[in-house]
Design a protein around this motif. Structure first.
Motif, short mmCIF file in Angstrom:
data_model
loop_
_atom_site.label_atom_id
_atom_site.label_comp_id
_atom_site.label_asym_id
_atom_site.label_seq_id
_atom_site.Cartn_x
_atom_site.Cartn_y
_atom_site.Cartn_z
N ASP A 1 1.84 11.63 -4.02
CA ASP A 1 1.07 10.46 -3.58
C ASP A 1 -0.14 10.38 -4.52
O ASP A 1 -0.97 11.28 -4.52
CB ASP A 1 0.66 10.74 -2.11
N ASN B 1 -0.19 15.63 -3.44
CA ASN B 1 -1.12 14.54 -3.71
C ASN B 1 -2.16 15.02 -4.72
O ASN B 1 -3.12 15.67 -4.36
CB ASN B 1 -1.71 14.10 -2.35
N GLY C 1 0.83 -1.21 0.00
CA GLY C 1 0.00 0.00 0.00
C GLY C 1 0.86 1.25 0.00
O GLY C 1 2.04 1.20 0.37
N SER C 2 0.24 2.37 -0.42
CA SER C 2 1.06 3.59 -0.43
C SER C 2 1.33 4.08 0.98
O SER C 2 2.31 4.78 1.21
CB SER C 2 0.44 4.68 -1.29
N LYS C 3 0.47 3.70 1.92
CA LYS C 3 0.70 4.13 3.31
C LYS C 3 2.06 3.64 3.81
O LYS C 3 2.79 4.37 4.48
CB LYS C 3 -0.43 3.61 4.20
N TYR D 1 -3.61 14.31 3.64
CA TYR D 1 -3.71 12.97 4.23
C TYR D 1 -2.88 12.93 5.52
O TYR D 1 -1.69 13.27 5.49
CB TYR D 1 -3.18 11.97 3.18
N TYR E 1 -5.38 8.15 -6.58
CA TYR E 1 -6.71 8.41 -7.14
C TYR E 1 -6.69 8.68 -8.64
O TYR E 1 -7.67 9.20 -9.18
CB TYR E 1 -7.37 9.59 -6.40
N SER F 1 -1.15 3.07 -6.13
CA SER F 1 -1.82 2.09 -5.28
C SER F 1 -2.91 1.35 -6.04
O SER F 1 -3.56 1.92 -6.92
CB SER F 1 -2.45 2.83 -4.10
N SER G 1 -5.40 0.10 -4.31
CA SER G 1 -6.52 0.14 -3.35
C SER G 1 -7.80 0.69 -3.95
O SER G 1 -8.87 0.10 -3.83
CB SER G 1 -6.15 0.98 -2.13
N LYS G 2 -7.70 1.85 -4.59
CA LYS G 2 -8.91 2.51 -5.10
C LYS G 2 -9.13 2.18 -6.57
O LYS G 2 -10.26 2.11 -7.03
CB LYS G 2 -8.81 4.03 -4.94
N ARG H 1 -3.63 -4.61 0.22
CA ARG H 1 -2.42 -3.90 0.57
C ARG H 1 -1.35 -4.03 -0.53
O ARG H 1 -0.27 -4.61 -0.32
CB ARG H 1 -1.85 -4.36 1.93
C1 LIG Z 1 -4.05 10.47 -0.20
C2 LIG Z 1 -3.92 9.06 0.23
N1 LIG Z 1 -2.72 8.48 0.22
C3 LIG Z 1 -2.55 7.21 0.59
C4 LIG Z 1 -3.62 6.44 1.02
C5 LIG Z 1 -3.37 5.03 1.44
O1 LIG Z 1 -3.59 4.16 0.41
P1 LIG Z 1 -3.10 2.66 0.43
O2 LIG Z 1 -4.32 1.83 0.62
O3 LIG Z 1 -2.44 2.45 -0.88
O4 LIG Z 1 -2.11 2.51 1.56
C6 LIG Z 1 -4.89 6.99 1.06
C7 LIG Z 1 -6.01 6.19 1.56
O5 LIG Z 1 -7.10 6.58 1.80
C8 LIG Z 1 -5.05 8.33 0.65
O6 LIG Z 1 -6.26 8.92 0.65
#
Ligand SMILES: Cc1ncc(COP(=O)(O)O)c(C=O)c1O
Length: 386
Positions: free
Chosen positions: A205, A173, A101-103, A127, A208, A234, A236-237, A245
């Motif tokens: 980042d 971002n 994940g990017s987190k 974020y 989206y 990522s 994720s979305k 992840r």
């Molecule tokens: C701006 C931003 N960066 C990173 C993330 C984390 O994403 P990931 O699920 O890839 O860790 C989010 C998740 O909501 C986000 O809104």
């Protein structure tokens, strides 16, 4: 007495981790809360991705440690994703790194580049993880303003007036969360120049890029980005795989290898079936994103109606997975969010979660079915019980 580290005493529990406990408690008490707070896609991931995941659980060696840099085929798919959707060429051996994940990437980049006392430019609103990672490393936060009057882009002139001698990293971002502001390439190009002139690592980042956007953007479309930029992406979305992840880092080989140095000491590779399934996802064509976006467009129209009923203004040109709505009454974001939670059983995110510049905004997630959004609409139209 065993005490936690000083750096942890400075760090608050993540807003959602705390608030969702309260929401769960209210639900347990029988409250029919609808959660418009969190951006966790409710739509199903692609069938072929789930099939690949299941199949790969039977593969020989599936449960062994995996390479720190991920499977060759996964990195290749990540690079092809960049060339197909953004027109950007990335070297699969040196310029891309799969992440959980990017987190995770935000933490690893911070560890790779920050010394104690270094300053970090962090967006307000933004974020929350950028500031948390900065604080955990005893680096110093330097918030920069994003305001509606400047289309939620940094004011480079104002930044240039700051003492930048200790600034090492700047987080951006775009497409932006929480505001939904689309990319403005001209403004980001200026920012790259600013980063270059001041020896600042500029990190975009970018989770989206595929959600409700017209143009698919990567910072590496812009001139000079490879010298000073890193980008997080990522699945994720883009593929409804938030719980999977999987994210990835893209940048020049020097920057990426610094992050790999940290990562290879922190974990031991990604579960094989997840890598195989992620590879499959990255190969999907534009039809997949268009189908998702059709659903999000319908949902967004209902959220816009809800906002109108609440006397909130929205920018209909905004993109991504949320509606960022301005409060026109005297209410603060927290007051209105609490009112919606306690009186209407609707959980939305107060803009203050993302910084003080969110004080007059609420963020609505589009990760809720049309049916539930229509229920929210009815609840809001119903006179309040007295
Ligand atoms: C701006 C931003 N960066 C990173 C993330 C984390 O994403 P990931 O699920 O890839 O860790 C989010 C998740 O909501 C986000 O809104």
């Amino acid at each position: 007495m065993i005490s936690v580290s000083n750096r942890l005493q400075e760090t608050k529990e993540y807003y959602f981790s705390k608030k969702l406990r309260e929401v769960a408690q209210l639900k347990k008490q029988g409250k029919p809360i609808i959660n418009l707070g969190i951006g966790s896609p409710d739509l199903a991931p692609p069938d072929e991705v789930v099939e690949e995941l299941m199949k790969a659980t039977q593969a020989p060696g599936a449960y062994q440690y995996q390479a720190y840099k991920g499977l060759d085929e996964l990195r290749e798919a990540m690079c092809n994703f960049y060339s197909t959707h953004y027109g950007v060429t990335v070297d699969q051996d040196q310029e891309v790194l799969p992440l959980m994940g990017s987190k995770e990437g935000i933490a690893l980049i911070s560890m790779a580049f920050l010394n104690e006392g270094d300053q970090v430019l962090v967006p307000n609103p933004g974020y929350p993880t950028y500031q948390a990672a900065t604080k955990l490393l005893n680096a110093e936060l330097l918030y920069y303003d994003l305001v509606e009057a400047k289309s939620w882009h940094p004011d480079v002139e104002a930044l240039q007036k700051l003492d930048l001698s200790n600034v090492k990293v700047m987080w951006i971002n775009y497409p932006n969360m929480p505001t939904g502001e689309p990319v403005n390439s001209k403004k980001l190009q200026e920012l790259i120049q600013f980063a270059k002139s001041n020896d600042i690592l500029l990190v975009n980042d970018n989770p989206y890029s595929m959600v409700l956007t017209e143009d698919k953007f990567s910072i590496f479309q812009l001139e000079g980005a490879e010298e000073v930029c890193l980008e997080l992406n990522s699945l994720s979305k883009s593929f409804n795989l938030a719980g999977f992840r999987v994210g990835f880092l893209v940048g020049n080989s020097e920057f990426v290898s610094a992050v790999l140095k940290v990562k290879s000491n922190m974990d031991s590779g990604m579960f094989f079936p997840i890598q195989k399934a992620a590879t499959k996802a990255l190969k999907l064509n534009l039809d997949w994103f268009e189908a998702q976006n059709d659903v999000y467009k319908k949902r967004r129209a209902i959220v816009w109606d809800i906002c109108e009923s609440l006397d909130l203004s929205v920018n209909t040109d905004a993109v991504s997975l949320f509606v960022w709505a301005k409060i026109n009454s005297e209410h603060t974001a927290e007051e209105l969010a609490d009112e919606l939670l306690y009186d209407r059983d609707i959980f939305v995110t107060p803009g203050t979660v993302f910084g003080s510049n969110g004080a007059k905004y609420l963020r609505f997630s589009l990760c809720v079915s049309e049916e539930e959004l229509n229920v929210c609409k009815q609840r809001i139209l119903k006179p309040k019980a007295v």
